[in-house]
Design a protein around this motif. Structure first.
Motif, PDB file in Angstrom:
ATOM      1  N   UNK A 212       0.847  -1.412  -0.158  1.00 23.85           N
ATOM      2  CA  UNK A 212      -0.048  -0.360   0.036  1.00 23.85           C
ATOM      3  C   UNK A 212       0.708   1.299   0.203  1.00 23.85           C
ATOM      4  N   UNK A 213       0.330   1.863  -1.530  1.00 22.39           N
ATOM      5  CA  UNK A 213       1.664   2.952  -1.315  1.00 22.39           C
ATOM      6  C   UNK A 213       0.267   4.315  -0.475  1.00 22.39           C
ATOM      7  N   UNK A 214       1.493   4.484   0.873  1.00 21.13           N
ATOM      8  CA  UNK A 214       1.057   5.622   2.143  1.00 21.13           C
ATOM      9  C   UNK A 214       0.719   7.192   1.224  1.00 21.13           C
ATOM     10  N   UNK A 215       2.160   7.487   0.568  1.00 23.76           N
ATOM     11  CA  UNK A 215       2.901   8.872  -0.025  1.00 23.76           C
ATOM     12  C   UNK A 215       4.036   8.991  -0.245  1.00 23.76           C
ATOM     13  N   UNK A 216       4.128  10.495   0.118  1.00 28.32           N
ATOM     14  CA  UNK A 216       6.320  10.786   0.036  1.00 28.32           C
ATOM     15  C   UNK A 216       6.443  11.609   1.240  1.00 28.32           C
ATOM     16  N   UNK A 217       7.740  11.398   1.093  1.00 28.46           N
ATOM     17  CA  UNK A 217       7.718  11.868   2.164  1.00 28.46           C
ATOM     18  C   UNK A 217       9.349  12.615   1.331  1.00 28.46           C
ATOM     19  N   UNK A 218       9.479  14.193   1.555  1.00 23.68           N
ATOM     20  CA  UNK A 218      10.736  14.863   1.173  1.00 23.68           C
ATOM     21  C   UNK A 218      11.039  15.383   1.833  1.00 23.68           C
ATOM     22  N   UNK A 219      12.923  15.821   1.247  1.00 23.13           N
ATOM     23  CA  UNK A 219      13.822  15.513   2.450  1.00 23.13           C
ATOM     24  C   UNK A 219      13.172  17.825   3.130  1.00 23.13           C
TER      25      UNK A 219
ATOM     26  N   UNK B 225       4.657  12.571   6.015  1.00 30.89           N
ATOM     27  CA  UNK B 225       4.247  11.744   5.014  1.00 30.89           C
ATOM     28  C   UNK B 225       3.361  12.855   4.220  1.00 30.89           C
ATOM     29  N   UNK B 226       3.498  13.659   2.475  1.00 26.42           N
ATOM     30  CA  UNK B 226       2.077  13.975   2.236  1.00 26.42           C
ATOM     31  C   UNK B 226       1.710  12.760   1.952  1.00 26.42           C
ATOM     32  N   UNK B 227       0.292  12.087   1.940  1.00 22.88           N
ATOM     33  CA  UNK B 227      -0.668  11.359   1.581  1.00 22.88           C
ATOM     34  C   UNK B 227      -1.447  12.390   0.519  1.00 22.88           C
ATOM     35  N   UNK B 228      -0.725  12.991  -0.143  1.00 23.72           N
ATOM     36  CA  UNK B 228      -2.910  13.252  -1.184  1.00 23.72           C
ATOM     37  C   UNK B 228      -0.499  13.708  -2.512  1.00 23.72           C
ATOM     38  N   UNK B 229      -1.115  12.063  -3.370  1.00 19.82           N
ATOM     39  CA  UNK B 229      -0.197  12.285  -4.787  1.00 19.82           C
ATOM     40  C   UNK B 229      -1.014  11.945  -5.853  1.00 19.82           C
TER      41      UNK B 229
ATOM     42  N   UNK C 203       0.157  20.596 -12.781  1.00 22.15           N
ATOM     43  CA  UNK C 203      -0.710  21.108 -10.798  1.00 22.15           C
ATOM     44  C   UNK C 203      -0.236  20.268  -9.632  1.00 22.15           C
ATOM     45  N   UNK C 204       0.832  19.531 -10.209  1.00 25.84           N
ATOM     46  CA  UNK C 204       1.368  18.368  -9.336  1.00 25.84           C
ATOM     47  C   UNK C 204       3.181  18.168  -9.220  1.00 25.84           C
ATOM     48  N   UNK C 205       4.215  18.729  -8.322  1.00 26.23           N
ATOM     49  CA  UNK C 205       4.984  18.490  -7.910  1.00 26.23           C
ATOM     50  C   UNK C 205       5.964  16.840  -8.691  1.00 26.23           C
ATOM     51  N   UNK C 206       5.263  16.278  -8.698  1.00 27.78           N
ATOM     52  CA  UNK C 206       5.340  14.684  -9.364  1.00 27.78           C
ATOM     53  C   UNK C 206       4.490  13.985  -9.190  1.00 27.78           C
ATOM     54  N   UNK C 207       4.211  12.333 -10.123  1.00 26.53           N
ATOM     55  CA  UNK C 207       3.749  11.289 -10.250  1.00 26.53           C
ATOM     56  C   UNK C 207       4.399  10.385  -9.311  1.00 26.53           C
ATOM     57  N   UNK C 208       3.688   9.003  -9.055  1.00 25.19           N
ATOM     58  CA  UNK C 208       4.386   7.970  -8.578  1.00 25.19           C
ATOM     59  C   UNK C 208       3.722   7.542  -9.642  1.00 25.19           C
ATOM     60  N   UNK C 209       4.913   6.399 -10.090  1.00 31.33           N
ATOM     61  CA  UNK C 209       4.604   5.582 -11.443  1.00 31.33           C
ATOM     62  C   UNK C 209       3.859   4.467 -10.677  1.00 31.33           C
ATOM     63  N   UNK C 210       3.097   4.242 -11.057  1.00 27.16           N
ATOM     64  CA  UNK C 210       2.926   2.007 -10.626  1.00 27.16           C
ATOM     65  C   UNK C 210       2.220   1.217 -11.759  1.00 27.16           C
ATOM     66  N   UNK C 211       2.793   0.353 -11.227  1.00 23.28           N
ATOM     67  CA  UNK C 211       2.558  -0.975 -12.239  1.00 23.28           C
ATOM     68  C   UNK C 211       1.501  -1.798 -11.379  1.00 23.28           C
ATOM     69  N   UNK C 212       0.010  -2.585 -11.696  1.00 21.73           N
ATOM     70  CA  UNK C 212       0.306  -3.332 -11.494  1.00 21.73           C
ATOM     71  C   UNK C 212       0.205  -4.744 -11.541  1.00 21.73           C
ATOM     72  N   UNK C 213       0.290  -6.082 -10.701  1.00 21.46           N
ATOM     73  CA  UNK C 213       0.506  -6.848 -10.666  1.00 21.46           C
ATOM     74  C   UNK C 213       0.054  -8.388  -9.881  1.00 21.46           C
ATOM     75  N   UNK C 214      -0.309  -9.168 -10.871  1.00 20.47           N
ATOM     76  CA  UNK C 214      -0.570 -10.183 -10.065  1.00 20.47           C
ATOM     77  C   UNK C 214      -0.465 -11.603  -9.271  1.00 20.47           C
TER      78      UNK C 214
END
Length: 165
Positions: free
Chosen positions: A70-77, A99-103, A121-132
């Motif tokens: 589960x992706x909880x969010x993003x942490x920045x330095x 952790x930023x939980x809006x991404x 409108x966002x500084x970044x996006x998390x690239x995801x891939x679904x896997x069975x």
């Protein structure tokens, strides 16, 4: 008012992109960016350890992902340092406190045009891939895997290096 905003409608799948003069890269898939493997932090990592890891590895940010995937969010330095220095969190607190939980998420098969809309409108996006994945009893489930983190600079670098002029 979002229903009259075409970019919001396209980003959220309510409207097909009907832009007539798309740039050459618009329909290229996100997977062509050749992103490097992401640095992933587990939620129990302390703020101090997160700072150390990010600085040592040369990253500004990292996804925080539970062992379940589960992706909880993003942490920045910068957010971690600011929060610690302001006294809002302790160095020993878990990284989930900063952790930023809006991404935004995007898939490997999505287009760079869709990514471009997200990055407006966002500084970044998390690239995801679904896997069975299959369990021992033969049942299966889909699990999201973090494939990378993409920024405007990644898109700009790709476009400038591959410009078709």
């Amino acid at each position: 008012s979002k229903f009259v905003n075409d970019k919001w409608m396209i980003k959220n799948g309510f409207l097909n992109d009907i832009q007539e003069h798309k740039p050459w890269w618009w329909n290229i898939k996100v997977q062509k960016l050749n992103l490097s493997a992401p640095l992933i932090l587990l939620p129990e990592v302390s703020c101090q350890k997160a700072i150390d890891i990010l600085q040592e590895k040369g990253y500004d940010q990292a996804p925080v992902v539970a062992e379940s995937g589960l992706i909880l969010g993003m942490v920045t330095l910068s957010n971690t340092l600011t929060s610690v220095l302001a006294g809002n969190v302790e160095f020993s607190d878990p990284v989930t406190k900063v952790t930023y939980d809006h991404f935004s998420q995007i898939g490997l098969e999505d287009s760079l045009g869709e990514l471009s809309c997200i990055l407006e409108s966002n500084h970044f996006a998390i690239v995801v891939h679904e896997q069975m994945q299959f369990t021992g009893n033969g049942s299966s489930f889909m699990k999201q895997m973090v494939f990378g983190v993409v920024t405007s600079m990644d898109l700009l670098t790709f476009v400038s290096r591959n410009d078709k002029k």
